[in-house]
Design an enzyme around this catalytic site. Structure first.
Site, PDB file in Angstrom:
ATOM      1  CB  ILE A  96      -0.957  -0.021   1.223  1.00  0.00           C
ATOM      2  CG1 ILE A  96      -1.992   1.107   1.157  1.00  0.00           C
ATOM      3  CG2 ILE A  96      -0.197  -0.043   2.531  1.00  0.00           C
ATOM      4  CD1 ILE A  96      -3.111   0.988   2.190  1.00  0.00           C
ATOM      5  CB  CYS A  97       1.193   4.112   0.856  1.00  0.00           C
ATOM      6  SG  CYS A  97       1.663   5.845   1.033  1.00  0.00           S
ATOM      7  CB  ALA A  98       5.616   4.938  -0.865  1.00  0.00           C
TER       8      ALA A  98
END
Length: 180
Positions: A96-98
């Site tokens: 998730i995310c970066a």
């Protein structure tokens, strides 16, 4: 996999919902320390050290994001080897995310649809970027960030267990003030 500087909500929301659904979840320290310091100063107790784990093909490997946390994930050679090996066996990987960028630099996203936090798209090497909250392509599930953590977790529950279990978890969460 817990890395110093991880985004706490992305990690803990997913861990919490998986555990609520009955899944066994172990917090694995990539730094081989009892505690991980999150990006906002929250200490998170780990269950096991990376050097001590055995990963089965049935396991889901989960990478929370956060800018510093993702840099630490990318820098961990032992984790990189584990991710590549697990992927080669068709094992489930979620980020998730970066953190999807950590999969991108390893070539794990090659030919896959994926998503990530805005600004990391160019690090999804070989992937087709989708600007949606959660993307699953084969054994890989990716998500955009803290605001998509609940949808991400419920997607994983739907894959690991079944869609009804995911719906049950989502129904137990109050999303807005217009709920009865």
């Amino acid at each position: 996999f817990m890395a110093g500087g991880c985004e706490e909500v992305e990690a803990l929301a997913v861990i919490d919902l998986l555990r609520r659904s009955g899944e066994e979840v172990e917090l694995v320290s990539i730094h081989n320390k009892d505690m991980t310091q999150g990006s906002h100063g929250i200490g998170i107790k780990n269950d096991v050290m990376l050097k001590d784990i055995f990963v089965d093909a049935a396991d889901t490997l989960f990478l929370p994001g956060g800018g510093v946390g993702t840099k630490n994930l990318k820098a961990c050679e032992e984790l990189s080897k584990l991710l590549v090996s697990h992927n080669a066996k068709g094992g489930r990987i979620a980020a998730i995310c970066a953190a999807p960028s950590a999969l991108g630099i390893l070539g794990i996203l090659e030919g896959k649809n994926a998503t990530c936090y805005p600004g990391f798209e160019d690090q999804l090497k070989g992937a087709k970027f989708k600007a949606v909250p959660v993307v699953t392509d084969g054994n890989i599930t990716t998500s955009r960030g803290m605001g998509t953590a609940i949808e991400f977790a419920s997607t994983l529950i739907g894959i690991i267990q079944d869609p009804e279990s995911a719906d049950k978890i989502k129904a137990s969460i109050l999303y807005s003030s217009d709920a009865p």
